[in-house]
Scaffold this motif. Structure first.
Motif, PDB file in Angstrom:
ATOM      1  N   MET A 109     -24.896  41.634  19.263  1.00  0.00           N
ATOM      2  CA  MET A 109     -24.966  40.149  19.562  1.00  0.00           C
ATOM      3  C   MET A 109     -26.031  40.227  20.360  1.00  0.00           C
ATOM      4  O   MET A 109     -27.155  39.352  20.214  1.00  0.00           O
ATOM      5  CB  MET A 109     -23.545  39.745  20.175  1.00  0.00           C
ATOM      6  CG  MET A 109     -23.814  38.486  20.714  1.00  0.00           C
ATOM      7  SD  MET A 109     -22.693  37.860  21.909  1.00  0.00           S
ATOM      8  CE  MET A 109     -23.287  38.937  23.176  1.00  0.00           C
ATOM      9  N   LEU A 110     -26.171  40.812  21.511  1.00  0.00           N
ATOM     10  CA  LEU A 110     -27.244  40.920  22.687  1.00  0.00           C
ATOM     11  C   LEU A 110     -28.682  41.094  22.065  1.00  0.00           C
ATOM     12  O   LEU A 110     -29.597  40.436  22.227  1.00  0.00           O
ATOM     13  CB  LEU A 110     -26.793  41.785  23.881  1.00  0.00           C
ATOM     14  CG  LEU A 110     -27.384  41.461  24.952  1.00  0.00           C
ATOM     15  CD1 LEU A 110     -26.998  40.151  25.719  1.00  0.00           C
ATOM     16  CD2 LEU A 110     -27.420  42.629  26.144  1.00  0.00           C
ATOM     17  N   ILE A 111     -28.812  42.089  21.197  1.00  0.00           N
ATOM     18  CA  ILE A 111     -30.034  42.547  20.646  1.00  0.00           C
ATOM     19  C   ILE A 111     -30.395  41.699  19.660  1.00  0.00           C
ATOM     20  O   ILE A 111     -31.540  41.128  19.562  1.00  0.00           O
ATOM     21  CB  ILE A 111     -29.772  43.796  19.972  1.00  0.00           C
ATOM     22  CG1 ILE A 111     -29.402  45.143  20.820  1.00  0.00           C
ATOM     23  CG2 ILE A 111     -31.316  44.300  19.109  1.00  0.00           C
ATOM     24  CD1 ILE A 111     -30.319  45.112  22.098  1.00  0.00           C
ATOM     25  N   PHE A 112     -29.471  41.066  18.876  1.00  0.00           N
ATOM     26  CA  PHE A 112     -29.707  39.934  17.715  1.00  0.00           C
ATOM     27  C   PHE A 112     -30.241  38.749  18.584  1.00  0.00           C
ATOM     28  O   PHE A 112     -31.127  38.002  18.161  1.00  0.00           O
ATOM     29  CB  PHE A 112     -28.679  39.476  17.127  1.00  0.00           C
ATOM     30  CG  PHE A 112     -28.692  40.294  15.781  1.00  0.00           C
ATOM     31  CD1 PHE A 112     -29.548  40.472  14.548  1.00  0.00           C
ATOM     32  CD2 PHE A 112     -27.282  41.068  15.389  1.00  0.00           C
ATOM     33  CE1 PHE A 112     -29.619  41.366  13.609  1.00  0.00           C
ATOM     34  CE2 PHE A 112     -27.315  41.896  14.062  1.00  0.00           C
ATOM     35  CZ  PHE A 112     -28.382  42.120  13.465  1.00  0.00           C
ATOM     36  N   MET A 113     -29.713  38.236  19.734  1.00  0.00           N
ATOM     37  CA  MET A 113     -30.179  37.327  20.709  1.00  0.00           C
ATOM     38  C   MET A 113     -31.643  37.451  21.102  1.00  0.00           C
ATOM     39  O   MET A 113     -32.390  36.697  21.012  1.00  0.00           O
ATOM     40  CB  MET A 113     -29.362  36.918  21.681  1.00  0.00           C
ATOM     41  CG  MET A 113     -27.761  36.543  21.261  1.00  0.00           C
ATOM     42  SD  MET A 113     -26.516  36.073  22.698  1.00  0.00           S
ATOM     43  CE  MET A 113     -27.511  34.739  23.322  1.00  0.00           C
ATOM     44  N   ALA A 114     -31.962  38.654  21.359  1.00  0.00           N
ATOM     45  CA  ALA A 114     -33.225  39.042  21.938  1.00  0.00           C
ATOM     46  C   ALA A 114     -34.197  38.969  20.573  1.00  0.00           C
ATOM     47  O   ALA A 114     -35.235  38.302  20.715  1.00  0.00           O
ATOM     48  CB  ALA A 114     -33.314  40.293  22.517  1.00  0.00           C
ATOM     49  N   GLY A 115     -33.727  39.301  19.519  1.00  0.00           N
ATOM     50  CA  GLY A 115     -34.678  39.047  18.295  1.00  0.00           C
ATOM     51  C   GLY A 115     -34.790  37.551  17.926  1.00  0.00           C
ATOM     52  O   GLY A 115     -35.933  37.427  17.486  1.00  0.00           O
ATOM     53  N   TRP A 147     -32.236  32.155   5.620  1.00  0.00           N
ATOM     54  CA  TRP A 147     -32.620  33.167   4.603  1.00  0.00           C
ATOM     55  C   TRP A 147     -33.987  33.404   4.599  1.00  0.00           C
ATOM     56  O   TRP A 147     -34.486  34.485   4.214  1.00  0.00           O
ATOM     57  CB  TRP A 147     -32.054  32.901   3.311  1.00  0.00           C
ATOM     58  CG  TRP A 147     -30.252  33.320   3.149  1.00  0.00           C
ATOM     59  CD1 TRP A 147     -29.433  32.455   3.114  1.00  0.00           C
ATOM     60  CD2 TRP A 147     -29.882  34.850   3.272  1.00  0.00           C
ATOM     61  NE1 TRP A 147     -28.452  33.304   3.033  1.00  0.00           N
ATOM     62  CE2 TRP A 147     -28.666  34.626   3.038  1.00  0.00           C
ATOM     63  CE3 TRP A 147     -30.652  35.978   3.389  1.00  0.00           C
ATOM     64  CZ2 TRP A 147     -27.692  35.714   3.206  1.00  0.00           C
ATOM     65  CZ3 TRP A 147     -29.696  37.013   3.394  1.00  0.00           C
ATOM     66  CH2 TRP A 147     -28.371  36.870   3.488  1.00  0.00           C
ATOM     67  N   ARG A 148     -34.849  32.365   4.808  1.00  0.00           N
ATOM     68  CA  ARG A 148     -36.172  32.456   4.431  1.00  0.00           C
ATOM     69  C   ARG A 148     -37.029  32.852   6.006  1.00  0.00           C
ATOM     70  O   ARG A 148     -38.199  33.015   5.880  1.00  0.00           O
ATOM     71  CB  ARG A 148     -36.604  31.026   3.845  1.00  0.00           C
ATOM     72  CG  ARG A 148     -36.210  30.730   2.563  1.00  0.00           C
ATOM     73  CD  ARG A 148     -36.856  31.882   1.421  1.00  0.00           C
ATOM     74  NE  ARG A 148     -36.203  31.417   0.200  1.00  0.00           N
ATOM     75  CZ  ARG A 148     -36.658  32.041  -0.773  1.00  0.00           C
ATOM     76  NH1 ARG A 148     -37.333  33.381  -0.885  1.00  0.00           N
ATOM     77  NH2 ARG A 148     -36.465  31.883  -1.979  1.00  0.00           N
ATOM     78  N   ILE A 149     -36.373  32.365   7.046  1.00  0.00           N
ATOM     79  CA  ILE A 149     -37.209  32.544   8.321  1.00  0.00           C
ATOM     80  C   ILE A 149     -36.279  33.610   9.199  1.00  0.00           C
ATOM     81  O   ILE A 149     -37.061  34.458   9.557  1.00  0.00           O
ATOM     82  CB  ILE A 149     -37.077  31.094   8.997  1.00  0.00           C
ATOM     83  CG1 ILE A 149     -38.059  30.134   8.058  1.00  0.00           C
ATOM     84  CG2 ILE A 149     -38.155  31.364  10.249  1.00  0.00           C
ATOM     85  CD1 ILE A 149     -38.299  28.896   8.688  1.00  0.00           C
ATOM     86  N   THR A 150     -35.208  33.182   9.394  1.00  0.00           N
ATOM     87  CA  THR A 150     -34.410  34.183  10.234  1.00  0.00           C
ATOM     88  C   THR A 150     -34.162  35.559  10.136  1.00  0.00           C
ATOM     89  O   THR A 150     -34.542  36.363  10.765  1.00  0.00           O
ATOM     90  CB  THR A 150     -33.230  33.429  10.930  1.00  0.00           C
ATOM     91  OG1 THR A 150     -33.376  31.935  11.401  1.00  0.00           O
ATOM     92  CG2 THR A 150     -32.315  34.072  11.942  1.00  0.00           C
ATOM     93  N   PHE A 151     -33.609  35.640   8.917  1.00  0.00           N
ATOM     94  CA  PHE A 151     -33.217  36.871   8.522  1.00  0.00           C
ATOM     95  C   PHE A 151     -34.300  37.796   8.141  1.00  0.00           C
ATOM     96  O   PHE A 151     -34.629  39.290   8.569  1.00  0.00           O
ATOM     97  CB  PHE A 151     -32.399  36.747   7.254  1.00  0.00           C
ATOM     98  CG  PHE A 151     -31.569  38.076   6.818  1.00  0.00           C
ATOM     99  CD1 PHE A 151     -30.580  38.684   7.693  1.00  0.00           C
ATOM    100  CD2 PHE A 151     -32.039  38.907   5.878  1.00  0.00           C
ATOM    101  CE1 PHE A 151     -29.920  39.885   7.240  1.00  0.00           C
ATOM    102  CE2 PHE A 151     -31.508  40.122   5.265  1.00  0.00           C
ATOM    103  CZ  PHE A 151     -30.540  40.555   5.958  1.00  0.00           C
ATOM    104  N   PRO A 152     -35.605  37.325   7.362  1.00  0.00           N
ATOM    105  CA  PRO A 152     -36.599  38.225   7.472  1.00  0.00           C
ATOM    106  C   PRO A 152     -37.259  38.674   8.557  1.00  0.00           C
ATOM    107  O   PRO A 152     -37.519  39.830   8.710  1.00  0.00           O
ATOM    108  CB  PRO A 152     -37.609  37.507   6.527  1.00  0.00           C
ATOM    109  CG  PRO A 152     -36.801  36.332   5.835  1.00  0.00           C
ATOM    110  CD  PRO A 152     -35.549  36.047   6.568  1.00  0.00           C
TER     111      PRO A 152
END
Length: 304
Positions: free
Chosen positions: A179-185, A209-214
């Motif tokens: 969670m913490l690393i994804f928040m930094a991303g 799917w088009r912005i966040t995940f890639p």
């Protein structure tokens, strides 16, 4: 004039040499530590894996025994199951928590702390708390199941449930780190991309799917590689959750035994250091192979 310039040049060279020597002197201590603690034990374990159990010399009997050892292959399968079960789920929960907390306006710091505390808590302490919760007679898990009129489960005593039970604890402990690393991303993704997508009428699901995940690809690669390596080296959780009174862990019937647990049992319970070294070499090859595959499959070009 020339003598003055030459003197200044010599003084500058002397100062540069002094700084270089100081820098190398500071690097020498960690380098020696790394050589003594990492490199030498690795090379020594590799050489020991080619030694017979009793005596000296060069032999392949440890690796030959490894190929035909059913318990070893069971531990390999269990190790891969830990990877397959824990890593994707803890990453999925981590990104869901990160997206949810990003939408919270108040007490965001509180939720970060709550979900991150399990990761920084002692693994031994956490494992024993979960072991008490899994107790078939007095544990909280079976007590909770009784509320829904579900029969008690043998969480750590049933071979068909033990590995899942250990995996649940591992997921619970690691999801806060994800969670913490994804928040930094998420913080690194430019907000202008979301604003442009909203103007174009894109839904939140499509923006994900088009912005966040890639654009989270570097974060996903980091968490996948570190998560897989950690899962392949799983030891403390299994040791404390499944250790018997005799000291052997990985039960019942080797249903939770990982490669590291089997290596530990071979070295310190069976006192077969040569065979344990062969298991260590096999684990190193497996980690290297899986990591290279991950980097090849997951790595791709991206730009903000």
């Amino acid at each position: 004039m020339s003598d003055l310039m030459n003197g200044q040049m010599r003084k500058a060279m002397t100062l540069k040499t002094r700084r270089t020597l100081i820098a190398y002197s500071f690097l020498t201590i960690p380098l020696l530590f790394f050589l003594c603690v990492r490199i030498f034990p690795t090379l020594y374990a590799f050489s020991m894996s080619f030694s017979p159990q009793n005596g000296s010399g060069f032999t392949l009997e440890n690796y030959i025994h490894l190929v035909g050892d059913k318990v070893f292959w069971r531990s390999v399968m269990n190790t891969l199951l830990y990877v397959i079960i824990t890593v994707p789920i803890q990453m999925a929960i981590g990104i869901i928590l990160a997206l949810a907390i990003e939408r919270i306006q108040r007490l965001r710091w509180f939720y970060r702390i709550v979900y991150f505390i399990p990761y920084i808590t002692s693994i031994v302490a956490v494992s024993w708390v979960w072991r008490l919760m899994y107790d078939p007679n007095t544990g909280f898990m079976n007590e909770m199941l009784s509320w829904f009129h579900i029969s008690p489960q043998g969480w750590l005593t049933d071979p068909s449930e033990a590995l899942i039970s250990v995996s649940i604890m591992m997921i619970w402990q690691a999801m806060g780190f994800c969670m913490l690393i994804f928040m930094a991303g998420l913080k690194a993704i430019p907000k202008q991309l979301y604003e442009a997508a909203q103007i174009d009428g894109a839904s939140k699901w499509r923006m994900f799917w088009r912005i966040t995940f890639p654009l989270l690809n570097p974060t996903i690669i980091f968490l996948a590689v570190t998560g897989v390596i950690t899962a392949l080296q799983t030891f403390t959780q299994i040791q404390n959750l499944t250790a018997s009174s005799s000291g052997d862990a990985g039960g019942p019937l080797n249903s939770t035994s990982s490669m590291v647990i089997y290596m530990y049992n071979s070295a310190f319970n069976d006192f077969n250091m040569a065979y344990a070294s062969a298991i260590t070499v096999a684990l190193f090859i497996l980690i290297l192979f899986v990591t290279l595959i991950q980097l090849k499959v997951l790595s791709k070009n991206f730009e903000y």
